[in-house]
Enzyme design. Structure first.
Site, mmCIF file in Angstrom:
data_model
loop_
_atom_site.group_PDB
_atom_site.id
_atom_site.type_symbol
_atom_site.label_atom_id
_atom_site.label_comp_id
_atom_site.label_asym_id
_atom_site.label_seq_id
_atom_site.Cartn_x
_atom_site.Cartn_y
_atom_site.Cartn_z
ATOM 1 N N LYS A 229 0.873 -1.335 -0.077
ATOM 2 C CA LYS A 229 -0.136 0.023 0.170
ATOM 3 C C LYS A 229 0.720 1.186 0.042
ATOM 4 C CE LYS A 229 -4.293 -1.978 1.416
ATOM 5 N NZ LYS A 229 -5.474 -2.102 2.227
ATOM 6 N N ARG A 264 -3.538 -10.174 4.979
ATOM 7 C CA ARG A 264 -3.770 -10.068 3.488
ATOM 8 C C ARG A 264 -2.764 -9.555 2.555
ATOM 9 N NH1 ARG A 264 -6.182 -6.856 -0.425
ATOM 10 N NH2 ARG A 264 -7.702 -7.653 -1.698
#
Ligand code: HH2
Length: 287
Positions: A229, A264
Site C-alpha cells: 500500500k 492479506r
C-alpha cells in the site's frame, strides 16, 4: 508467552483455526486496474495458474476480487464484475475443492454468485452496505470480513479527518458486528478489518496498526491488509508497488504481533516465512 486465544472461524463447512498461527489471505485481483497487480490475471487460465502458485507458497485463503477499490478507481458494472469473478471461483473450486475461497466484493449479487460457485467467505470493504448482503451471507453460513472505509474509493483520500481514528474505526466496526449478528450471521463467522489506506493518511494507518490489540476485544477474527500500500511507499521511498515487498512484510509481521489473526497479501512466500518466525517468537508456535 502467547495470550492469543485460539478459536475457529466458521466459513460454510470450513473451520479455520485462528490464534495458533497467523493465517495468510492471498490476493488475486482479476481487474484491469488494481493498483499493483491490475491487468495481469484477467484471463481465467492465468488467474487460476497464479492462484495455484500462491496457494502452493502457503496461503490459507484465496481472496478473489473483480473491482479495484484503489483511490480514484473507476466504477465497474455488476455484469462485468460477475464476468470477471465467477469463472475464476468456479475453476479454482473445481481444481482445488478444499481451498477456502473468499470473494472481495461490495455487491450482494456478486457475493451470491461467488458463493454458488464455491466461495466460502465474503470480504466486503463496505462492511455490508448493500442491504441484501447480510441475508446472502447468513443464509449460506459463509464467513464475512467487515472492513472500515471512510467514504467511497473515488474520494476517500481527499483529506480524511477523524477525531480519534482508532476510536472512530473501533466504534464503526462494533456497530457493523452488531448489525451482522442482528441479521442472523453467527459471531463465529465474522472478521473485522480496520481498512488500512481506505480514507486514512499515513498517521491514521500507523496508529491503527499500532493499536490493533484493542480490536481483538470485539470478539471476532481480526484481519489486516497492508500489502504494497501507499503508506509503505511513503515510508520507504519506493514508488513501484511490486517493489514494496520488504516494507509490506515488516508491516504484516507487526500487525500479527499486535493481534491480527489474518494478514492479506500479494506476496505469499516472504509473508509466510516471516510469519513463521514472528509467530514462533510471539505465540511460541511454529507453522
Ligand atoms: N485492501 C484492498 C482490497 N480489499 N480487503 C480487506 N479486507 N482489507 C484490505 O486492506 C483490502 C481489501 C486494496 O488492495 P488491492 O486488492 O491490492 O487493490 P485494489 O483494490 O486496487 O484491487
Amino acid at each position: 508467552m502467547s495470550t492469543v486465544a485460539r478459536r475457529t472461524w466458521r466459513c460454510r463447512d470450513h473451520g479455520l483455526e485462528v490464534g495458533r498461527r497467523t493465517l495468510v489471505m492471498c490476493i488475486l485481483n482479476v481487474t484491469p486496474d488494481s493498483f499493483s497487480d491490475g491487468g495481469r490475471f484477467l484471463d481465467p487460465g492465468d488467474a487460476v495458474a497464479r492462484a495455484v502458485h500462491l496457494l502452493d507458497d502457503g496461503a490459507d485463503i484465496l481472496d478473489i476480487g473483480g473491482e479495484s477499490t484503489r483511490p480514484g478507481a473507476a466504477a465497474v458494472s455488476v455484469e462485468e464484475e460477475l464476468r470477471r469473478v465467477v469463472p475464476v471461483v468456479q475453476a479454482m473450486h473445481a481444481a482445488r475443492p478444499g481451498v477456502v475461497i473468499s470473494v472481495d466484493t461490495r455487491r450482494a449479487v456478486v457475493a451470491q454468485a461467488a458463493l454458488d460457485a464455491g466461495a466460502a467467505i465474503v470480504n466486503d470493504v463496505s462492511a455490508g452496505a448493500d442491504p441484501d448482503m447480510f441475508d446472502v451471507v447468513g443464509s449460506i453460513g459463509a464467513g464475512m470480513v467487515l472492513m472500515h472505509m471512510r467514504g467511497a474509493p473515488a474520494t476517500m483520500q481527499d483529506d480524511p479527518t477523524y477525531d480519534d481514528v482508532v476510536a472512530d474505526v473501533h466504534a464503526f466496526l462494533r456497530e457493523r458486528v452488531e448489525a451482522a449478528t442482528s441479521a442472523s450471521i453467527g459471531i463465529e463467522r465474522l472478521a473485522v478489518d480496520p481498512g488500512i489506506g481506505f480514507g486514512k493518511d499515513l498517521h491514521h494507518n500507523l496508529a491503527l496498526i499500532r493499536s490493533l490489540a484493542g480490536f481483538t476485544e470485539l470478539g471476532v477474527v481480526l484481519a489486516v491488509g497492508v500489502s504494497r500500500k501507499r503508506f509503505i511507499g511513503t515510508l520507504t521511498g519506493v514508488d513501484d508497488p511490486t517493489d514494496r515487498v520488504d516494507g509490506s512484510v515488516a508491516a504484516g509481521v507487526l500487525a500479527a504481533a499486535n493481534g491480527a489473526d489474518v494478514v492479506r497479501t500479494h506476496d505469499v512466500r516472504p509473508t509466510v516465512r516471516a510469519l513463521a518466525v514472528a509467530d514462533a517468537i510471539v505465540r511460541e508456535v511454529g507453522r
